[in-house]
Design a protein around this motif. Structure first.
Motif, PDB file in Angstrom:
ATOM      1  N   ARG A 141     -52.742  27.360 -76.938  1.00  0.00           N
ATOM      2  CA  ARG A 141     -52.481  26.778 -78.259  1.00  0.00           C
ATOM      3  C   ARG A 141     -52.817  25.295 -78.347  1.00  0.00           C
ATOM      4  NH1 ARG A 141     -46.810  29.377 -80.581  1.00  0.00           N
ATOM      5  NH2 ARG A 141     -47.481  31.559 -80.543  1.00  0.00           N
ATOM      6  N   ARG A 142     -52.960  24.634 -77.209  1.00  0.00           N
ATOM      7  CA  ARG A 142     -53.219  23.193 -77.246  1.00  0.00           C
ATOM      8  C   ARG A 142     -54.685  22.847 -76.998  1.00  0.00           C
ATOM      9  NH1 ARG A 142     -49.381  21.039 -72.598  1.00  0.00           N
ATOM     10  NH2 ARG A 142     -48.028  22.678 -73.411  1.00  0.00           N
ATOM     11  N   LEU A 143     -55.535  23.845 -76.834  1.00  0.00           N
ATOM     12  CA  LEU A 143     -56.954  23.578 -76.609  1.00  0.00           C
ATOM     13  C   LEU A 143     -57.580  22.921 -77.829  1.00  0.00           C
ATOM     14  CD1 LEU A 143     -57.868  26.880 -74.781  1.00  0.00           C
ATOM     15  CD2 LEU A 143     -58.244  24.602 -73.836  1.00  0.00           C
ATOM     16  N   ARG A 144     -58.306  21.840 -77.596  1.00  0.00           N
ATOM     17  CA  ARG A 144     -59.010  21.095 -78.634  1.00  0.00           C
ATOM     18  C   ARG A 144     -60.381  20.685 -78.088  1.00  0.00           C
ATOM     19  NH1 ARG A 144     -55.097  22.885 -80.484  1.00  0.00           N
ATOM     20  NH2 ARG A 144     -53.534  21.965 -81.880  1.00  0.00           N
ATOM     21  N   PRO A 145     -61.337  20.370 -78.971  1.00  0.00           N
ATOM     22  CA  PRO A 145     -62.638  19.903 -78.470  1.00  0.00           C
ATOM     23  C   PRO A 145     -62.471  18.741 -77.496  1.00  0.00           C
ATOM     24  CG  PRO A 145     -62.768  20.329 -80.821  1.00  0.00           C
ATOM     25  CD  PRO A 145     -61.319  20.478 -80.448  1.00  0.00           C
ATOM     26  N   ALA A 146     -63.212  18.788 -76.389  1.00  0.00           N
ATOM     27  CA  ALA A 146     -63.085  17.783 -75.340  1.00  0.00           C
ATOM     28  C   ALA A 146     -63.459  16.401 -75.870  1.00  0.00           C
ATOM     29  CB  ALA A 146     -63.974  18.154 -74.161  1.00  0.00           C
ATOM     30  N   LEU A 147     -62.673  15.395 -75.486  1.00  0.00           N
ATOM     31  CA  LEU A 147     -62.888  14.017 -75.916  1.00  0.00           C
ATOM     32  C   LEU A 147     -63.061  13.115 -74.700  1.00  0.00           C
ATOM     33  CD1 LEU A 147     -60.073  13.687 -78.623  1.00  0.00           C
ATOM     34  CD2 LEU A 147     -62.481  14.226 -79.020  1.00  0.00           C
ATOM     35  N   ILE A 148     -63.687  11.955 -74.922  1.00  0.00           N
ATOM     36  CA  ILE A 148     -63.736  10.897 -73.925  1.00  0.00           C
ATOM     37  C   ILE A 148     -63.336   9.597 -74.602  1.00  0.00           C
ATOM     38  CG2 ILE A 148     -65.504  11.984 -72.488  1.00  0.00           C
ATOM     39  CD1 ILE A 148     -67.530  10.050 -73.798  1.00  0.00           C
ATOM     40  N   PHE A 149     -62.904   8.622 -73.801  1.00  0.00           N
ATOM     41  CA  PHE A 149     -62.549   7.321 -74.370  1.00  0.00           C
ATOM     42  C   PHE A 149     -63.782   6.444 -74.417  1.00  0.00           C
ATOM     43  CE2 PHE A 149     -60.780   3.000 -74.275  1.00  0.00           C
ATOM     44  CZ  PHE A 149     -59.932   3.088 -75.368  1.00  0.00           C
ATOM     45  N   HIS A 150     -64.146   5.998 -75.638  1.00  0.00           N
ATOM     46  CA  HIS A 150     -65.319   5.150 -75.856  1.00  0.00           C
ATOM     47  C   HIS A 150     -64.893   3.696 -75.696  1.00  0.00           C
ATOM     48  CE1 HIS A 150     -68.711   3.167 -77.786  1.00  0.00           C
ATOM     49  NE2 HIS A 150     -69.367   4.319 -77.784  1.00  0.00           N
ATOM     50  N   GLU A 151     -65.406   3.025 -74.637  1.00  0.00           N
ATOM     51  CA  GLU A 151     -64.977   1.655 -74.354  1.00  0.00           C
ATOM     52  C   GLU A 151     -65.327   0.708 -75.499  1.00  0.00           C
ATOM     53  OE1 GLU A 151     -63.128   0.568 -72.136  1.00  0.00           O
ATOM     54  OE2 GLU A 151     -63.152   1.980 -70.474  1.00  0.00           O
ATOM     55  N   ALA A 207     -57.457  21.175 -72.692  1.00  0.00           N
ATOM     56  CA  ALA A 207     -56.017  21.001 -72.874  1.00  0.00           C
ATOM     57  C   ALA A 207     -55.464  20.338 -71.624  1.00  0.00           C
ATOM     58  CB  ALA A 207     -55.333  22.345 -73.107  1.00  0.00           C
ATOM     59  N   GLY A 208     -54.654  19.304 -71.817  1.00  0.00           N
ATOM     60  CA  GLY A 208     -54.085  18.593 -70.681  1.00  0.00           C
ATOM     61  C   GLY A 208     -52.604  18.858 -70.517  1.00  0.00           C
ATOM     62  N   PHE A 209     -52.097  18.574 -69.314  1.00  0.00           N
ATOM     63  CA  PHE A 209     -50.667  18.705 -69.003  1.00  0.00           C
ATOM     64  C   PHE A 209     -50.141  17.353 -68.534  1.00  0.00           C
ATOM     65  CE2 PHE A 209     -52.337  22.978 -68.685  1.00  0.00           C
ATOM     66  CZ  PHE A 209     -51.348  23.756 -69.263  1.00  0.00           C
ATOM     67  N   PRO A 210     -49.967  16.396 -69.484  1.00  0.00           N
ATOM     68  CA  PRO A 210     -49.423  15.083 -69.125  1.00  0.00           C
ATOM     69  C   PRO A 210     -47.947  15.187 -68.783  1.00  0.00           C
ATOM     70  CG  PRO A 210     -49.621  15.281 -71.493  1.00  0.00           C
ATOM     71  CD  PRO A 210     -50.215  16.529 -70.920  1.00  0.00           C
ATOM     72  N   GLY A 239     -54.073   4.949 -67.534  1.00  0.00           N
ATOM     73  CA  GLY A 239     -54.595   4.360 -68.752  1.00  0.00           C
ATOM     74  C   GLY A 239     -55.488   5.281 -69.531  1.00  0.00           C
ATOM     75  N   GLN A 240     -56.413   4.694 -70.299  1.00  0.00           N
ATOM     76  CA  GLN A 240     -57.194   5.449 -71.260  1.00  0.00           C
ATOM     77  C   GLN A 240     -58.153   6.432 -70.618  1.00  0.00           C
ATOM     78  OE1 GLN A 240     -56.343   5.416 -74.148  1.00  0.00           O
ATOM     79  NE2 GLN A 240     -55.797   3.415 -74.943  1.00  0.00           N
ATOM     80  N   HIS A 241     -58.505   6.240 -69.331  1.00  0.00           N
ATOM     81  CA  HIS A 241     -59.424   7.165 -68.699  1.00  0.00           C
ATOM     82  C   HIS A 241     -58.738   8.467 -68.284  1.00  0.00           C
ATOM     83  CE1 HIS A 241     -63.023   4.710 -68.629  1.00  0.00           C
ATOM     84  NE2 HIS A 241     -62.271   3.690 -68.277  1.00  0.00           N
ATOM     85  N   GLU A 242     -57.397   8.477 -68.346  1.00  0.00           N
ATOM     86  CA  GLU A 242     -56.685   9.695 -67.992  1.00  0.00           C
ATOM     87  C   GLU A 242     -56.807  10.723 -69.116  1.00  0.00           C
ATOM     88  OE1 GLU A 242     -52.422  11.129 -66.130  1.00  0.00           O
ATOM     89  OE2 GLU A 242     -52.700   9.084 -66.778  1.00  0.00           O
ATOM     90  N   ALA A 243     -56.928  11.992 -68.742  1.00  0.00           N
ATOM     91  CA  ALA A 243     -57.034  13.049 -69.745  1.00  0.00           C
ATOM     92  C   ALA A 243     -55.819  13.026 -70.648  1.00  0.00           C
ATOM     93  CB  ALA A 243     -57.151  14.405 -69.075  1.00  0.00           C
ATOM     94  N   MET A 244     -56.040  13.168 -71.945  1.00  0.00           N
ATOM     95  CA  MET A 244     -54.963  13.124 -72.926  1.00  0.00           C
ATOM     96  C   MET A 244     -54.698  14.517 -73.468  1.00  0.00           C
ATOM     97  SD  MET A 244     -54.243   9.890 -72.921  1.00  0.00           S
ATOM     98  CE  MET A 244     -53.289   9.577 -74.386  1.00  0.00           C
ATOM     99  N   ALA A 245     -53.504  14.707 -74.011  1.00  0.00           N
ATOM    100  CA  ALA A 245     -53.160  15.996 -74.600  1.00  0.00           C
ATOM    101  C   ALA A 245     -52.490  15.769 -75.935  1.00  0.00           C
ATOM    102  CB  ALA A 245     -52.225  16.786 -73.688  1.00  0.00           C
TER     103      ALA A 245
END
Length: 326
Positions: free
Chosen positions: A157-167, A183-186, A320-326
């Motif tokens: 249910r938490r799957l979303r299009p993959a994102l990256i952090f744009h510096e 989907a991440g498990f923070p 920080g921002q490079h960590e996978a987000m959920a």
């Protein structure tokens, strides 16, 4: 979500954060469980109120709701916001198992794991080297089929299009080389069963659990792929030195993991792991580690991914921002 929490969300959506905070604070003073759980999440995020994991843990304990209990059990298992208490985490699962099917599912899964009283694995799979040029290890049977199924079910249910952090833009954008869903498990989702799996991934990679970024589950549909890339990020002072993948299913066609410069193409069966190095001895990204997830031809490919850093984070805010987000 009903009551105060729903009203607070409506206020936030209208941009009235001051009224939302006042409403939640008043409800917390009355012992409202949903309000306490909401304030706990705010304290984890550090957005509307200062980040305070110790206070968040206290709010979760006072909330006494299913959602709060799930998060609190994970905090106890991992030692987030206070002392690590693996036995206490298991006791919470036992207490909530009759009211929360996810707690019951976790408890049954953990009971079947070969772990000690601290949640660490007793035995690890035999590794199989796949290359003489780069550390690439196959890990047969790293996870059991039920463990794979749990990760797949919890991520669905938490799957979303993959994102990256744009510096440059300082925000998350669509990943230009990966068209999967993720989907991440923070920390709010690193429940006891997830944490036990993370401890196994740490043990098999010879690292500590704190060195791992958020566990992710990736889903690839037919035609989707992860184009050639390096997992190490240029310029990181605490580099992604290792990548650990776990194949969560095998009923699909295509989708092999391909190392473009060796060459080596590998595909594991359900539950198998794949561990490889991303950096040179001096910590710089290793060009030989370039790899791709080849296009899926038929079916759905599910894979778990954990990037492992050279050392644990120096900041209590994690990587920080490079960590996978959920």
């Amino acid at each position: 979500m009903a009551g105060v929490a729903a009203e607070a969300l409506a206020l936030l959506q209208r941009g009235d954060s001051a009224s939302a905070q006042a409403l939640v604070e008043a409800a917390c003073a009355r012992g409202d469980g949903d309000a306490l759980a909401m304030r706990a999440l705010w304290r984890v995020e550090g957005r509307l109120v200062p980040r305070d994991l110790i206070a968040a843990r206290a709010d979760l304990a006072a909330a006494n709701t299913i959602g709060a209990a799930r998060i609190l059990a994970g905090f106890l298992a991992a030692g987030t916001g206070g002392k690590r208490d693996w036995a206490g985490a298991l006791a919470m699962l036992d207490d909530w198992a009759s009211r929360d099917p996810v707690a019951a599912q976790q408890r049954a899964l953990i009971a079947a794991m070969a772990i000690d009283t601290k949640g660490d694995p007793i035995a690890l799979p035999t590794v199989k080297p796949l290359s003489d040029s780069l550390m690439i290890l196959a890990l047969p049977g790293l996870l059991t089929a039920p463990e794979c199924d749990l990760l797949a079910a919890l991520s669905d249910r938490r799957l979303r299009p993959a994102l990256i952090f744009h510096e440059g833009q300082k925000r998350f954008v669509a990943d230009p080389i990966r068209d999967s869903d993720a989907a991440g498990f923070p920390i709010v989702s690193e429940w006891p069963a997830i944490h036990a799996i993370n401890r196994r991934l740490a043990a098999v990679s010879g690292t500590t659990v704190e060195q791992g970024e958020t566990l992710q589950v990736l889903r690839y549909r037919p035609g989707q792929q992860y184009r050639p890339h390096l997992d190490a990020v240029p310029g990181l002072t605490n580099q992604r030195s290792l990548t650990l993948l776990v194949y969560l299913n095998d009923d699909y066609q295509g989708g092999e993991t391909h190392f473009t410069r060796l060459p080596l193409t590998h595909r594991g069966r359900k539950g198998d792991g794949l561990l490889f190095a991303n950096t040179l001895p001096d910590g710089r990204p290793d060009p030989m580690s370039e790899h791709a997830g080849l296009p899926v031809q038929a079916g759905l490919k599910l894979i778990a991914s954990r990037w492992i850093r050279q050392r644990p984070p120096e900041s209590p805010d994690g990587f920080g921002q490079h960590e996978a987000m959920a």
